[in-house]
Enzyme design. Structure first.
Site, PDB file in Angstrom:
ATOM      1  N   LEU A  33       0.766  -1.213  -0.009  1.00 26.93           N
ATOM      2  CA  LEU A  33       0.037  -0.050  -0.130  1.00 26.93           C
ATOM      3  C   LEU A  33       0.789   1.313   0.023  1.00 26.93           C
ATOM      4  CD1 LEU A  33      -2.931  -0.876   2.457  1.00 26.93           C
ATOM      5  CD2 LEU A  33      -2.834  -1.129  -0.104  1.00 26.93           C
ATOM      6  N   PHE A  71       3.143  -7.311 -10.555  1.00 25.92           N
ATOM      7  CA  PHE A  71       2.930  -5.965 -10.900  1.00 25.92           C
ATOM      8  C   PHE A  71       3.741  -5.004  -9.936  1.00 25.92           C
ATOM      9  CE2 PHE A  71      -0.950  -8.321 -12.042  1.00 25.92           C
ATOM     10  CZ  PHE A  71      -1.176  -7.694 -13.139  1.00 25.92           C
ATOM     11  N   TYR A 139      14.257   3.884 -14.762  1.00 26.04           N
ATOM     12  CA  TYR A 139      12.938   2.868 -14.670  1.00 26.04           C
ATOM     13  C   TYR A 139      13.094   1.776 -15.604  1.00 26.04           C
ATOM     14  CZ  TYR A 139       8.185   1.330 -15.586  1.00 26.04           C
ATOM     15  OH  TYR A 139       7.099   0.603 -15.941  1.00 26.04           O
TER      16      TYR A 139
HETATM   17  N1  UFG Z   1       3.711  14.517 -20.687  1.00 26.56           N
HETATM   18  C1  UFG Z   1       3.623  15.827 -20.833  1.00 26.56           C
HETATM   19  N2  UFG Z   1       3.149  16.706 -19.849  1.00 26.56           N
HETATM   20  C2  UFG Z   1       2.806  16.000 -18.561  1.00 26.56           C
HETATM   21  C3  UFG Z   1       3.024  14.629 -18.394  1.00 26.56           C
HETATM   22  C4  UFG Z   1       3.484  13.856 -19.479  1.00 26.56           C
HETATM   23  O1  UFG Z   1       4.023  16.480 -21.971  1.00 26.56           O
HETATM   24  O2  UFG Z   1       2.424  16.826 -17.701  1.00 26.56           O
HETATM   25  C5  UFG Z   1       4.162  13.872 -21.868  1.00 26.56           C
HETATM   26  C6  UFG Z   1       5.578  12.944 -21.354  1.00 26.56           C
HETATM   27  O3  UFG Z   1       6.770  13.671 -21.872  1.00 26.56           O
HETATM   28  C7  UFG Z   1       5.635  11.695 -22.475  1.00 26.56           C
HETATM   29  C8  UFG Z   1       4.051  11.688 -22.697  1.00 26.56           C
HETATM   30  O4  UFG Z   1       3.346  12.769 -22.228  1.00 26.56           O
HETATM   31  O5  UFG Z   1       5.907  12.377 -23.657  1.00 26.56           O
HETATM   32  C9  UFG Z   1       3.584  10.450 -21.812  1.00 26.56           C
HETATM   33  O6  UFG Z   1       4.079  10.642 -20.544  1.00 26.56           O
HETATM   34  P1  UFG Z   1       3.515   9.738 -19.173  1.00 26.56           P
HETATM   35  O7  UFG Z   1       4.210  10.094 -18.153  1.00 26.56           O
HETATM   36  O8  UFG Z   1       2.101   9.617 -19.344  1.00 26.56           O
HETATM   37  O9  UFG Z   1       4.179   8.324 -19.702  1.00 26.56           O
HETATM   38  P2  UFG Z   1       5.560   7.848 -20.022  1.00 26.56           P
HETATM   39  O10 UFG Z   1       5.523   7.592 -21.632  1.00 26.56           O
HETATM   40  O11 UFG Z   1       6.733   8.694 -19.509  1.00 26.56           O
HETATM   41  O12 UFG Z   1       5.697   6.454 -19.335  1.00 26.56           O
HETATM   42  C10 UFG Z   1       4.527   5.376 -19.492  1.00 26.56           C
HETATM   43  C11 UFG Z   1       4.582   4.556 -18.372  1.00 26.56           C
HETATM   44  C12 UFG Z   1       5.813   3.874 -18.249  1.00 26.56           C
HETATM   45  C13 UFG Z   1       5.944   3.006 -19.742  1.00 26.56           C
HETATM   46  C14 UFG Z   1       5.832   4.104 -20.746  1.00 26.56           C
HETATM   47  C15 UFG Z   1       5.861   3.272 -21.905  1.00 26.56           C
HETATM   48  O13 UFG Z   1       4.664   5.439 -17.233  1.00 26.56           O
HETATM   49  O14 UFG Z   1       5.835   2.909 -17.281  1.00 26.56           O
HETATM   50  O15 UFG Z   1       4.747   4.620 -20.533  1.00 26.56           O
HETATM   51  O16 UFG Z   1       5.455   3.706 -23.288  1.00 26.56           O
HETATM   52  F1  UFG Z   1       7.187   2.364 -19.791  1.00 26.56           F
END
Ligand code: UFG
Length: 332
Positions: A33, A71, A139
């Site tokens: 948790l 997970f 990560y």
């Molecule tokens: N992004 C923004 N603004 C924000 C948040 C995110 O522009 O406020 C962008 C990020 O830079 C990225 C995209 O939106 O380009 C997606 O970002 P996320 O944080 O939603 O997701 P990530 O792609 O970083 O990561 C997610 C999962 C990971 C996984 C990955 C695989 O968190 O575990 O997708 O594609 F590995």
């Protein structure tokens, strides 16, 4: 099957637990948790609060488990860049302890939550499982290390362990159970794009920041492959079968899970505007450390080896479910 789900109080783990229970499996959830929520664990699952590194052995000793779905993890790209120790300890050391417990108790099936972040900046798109793995953040590096550990434990198991690593692309959306509350993304500190954009529509933040508009993509913002959490969960049920039978014991199968279609950050913001009817102000901010420009999956292997076929690939539909969940969260 009698199954252990680690991280079953988290977003993906709780949705998969709901799918497993619906399919008639007996599920025990183990979760500390630290980031999950007790009320996200479906009522029909047994629940053990504990640290996966130290408690898995004891849980597996309580009965003959047919499989483990692992997970539990730290899973934020940006956080991993500033706190790598938390990721190497929390992900790799914990998973090795889990593998030792799986081996000691001769559990025949393991399904692991791997990630597209294992690939890093791809040379080709869409990304296949044979693409080079050069993670651009801790990560992804920790998840890749665990994939290697699983492969070697399975190979050395004398045919006792069959394992599948599922490499998730960008999971989104929410699960609507037949009874009970919706299950969705609910992080204390939210960093994922879709829930953040929806917070703007809810009036919880003034604007969304788009991290970089100078990436080598069609509109300058990063491109990702968004997959509905229900489609992702369905793949886990198929992977359990493949781990035990299709690919046989002693093997480790790696499968990407994505829709094969990329959407830019700008396009996601536009989809959220369409679905919510809110103007959702967006501002351009500096690039975020550790981000690759484009991550789009080839999920051909999951289709051919697992028999998986995503049903919910439409981005507006994915956003609509996330929006229903976000509004229900605020109302409760
Ligand atoms: N992004 C923004 N603004 C924000 C948040 C995110 O522009 O406020 C962008 C990020 O830079 C990225 C995209 O939106 O380009 C997606 O970002 P996320 O944080 O939603 O997701 P990530 O792609 O970083 O990561 C997610 C999962 C990971 C996984 C990955 C695989 O968190 O575990 O997708 O594609 F590995």
């Amino acid at each position: 099957m009698k199954l252990l789900v680690t991280g079953g109080a988290g977003y993906v783990g709780s949705v998969c637990t709901a799918h497993l229970l619906d399919a008639g499996h007996e599920v025990t959830v183990l979760d500390d948790l630290s980031t999950g929520h007790r009320d996200a664990v479906p009522a029909a699952a047994a629940f053990v609060e504990g640290d996966v590194a130290t408690a898995t052995d004891g849980v597996l000793a309580t009965g003959a488990f047919d499989g483990v779905l692992h997970f539990a993890a730290r899973s934020l790209v940006g956080e991993s860049v500033v706190d790598p120790a938390g990721y190497w300890h929390g992900n790799v050391l914990t998973s090795v302890a889990l593998l030792d417990a799986v081996r000691a108790h001769r559990v025949p099936r393991l399904v692991f939550s791997s990630t597209a972040a294992t690939y890093g900046e791809p040379e080709q798109s869409p990304i296949t499982e044979d693409s080079p793995t050069r993670p651009t953040n801790p990560y992804g590096a920790t998840k890749l290390a665990i994939d290697h550990a699983i492969a070697s434990y399975a190979a050395a198991s004398g045919g006792e362990l069959g394992a599948v690593s599922l490499r998730y692309f960008n999971v989104a959306g929410a699960h609507r159970p037949v009874d009970g509350p919706m299950l969705g993304e609910r992080h204390t500190t939210e960093t994922h794009l879709i829930p953040l954009v929806l917070q703007v529509a809810l009036g919880e933040r003034e604007h969304v920041s788009m991290f970089g508009d100078d990436w080598p993509t069609h509109d300058g913002t990063c491109v990702r492959d968004y997959i509905h959490v229900d489609d992702l969960a369905a793949a886990h049920l198929l992977a359990l079968d493949a781990a035990g039978e299709g690919d046989g014991p002693g093997t480790h199968l790696v499968c990407n899970l994505g829709n094969g279609t990329g959407f830019s950050v700008r396009e996601v913001v536009e989809a959220c505007r369409r679905v919510t009817g809110h103007p959702i102000p967006a501002v351009v901010a500096p690039r975020r450390a550790g981000d690759p420009a484009v991550l789009v999956a080839s999920a051909r292997r999951a289709r051919t080896r697992l028999g998986w076929a995503p049903q919910r690939g439409d981005l507006d539909g994915i956003v609509a479910d996330a929006w229903s969940f976000a509004r229900a969260r605020v109302a409760s």
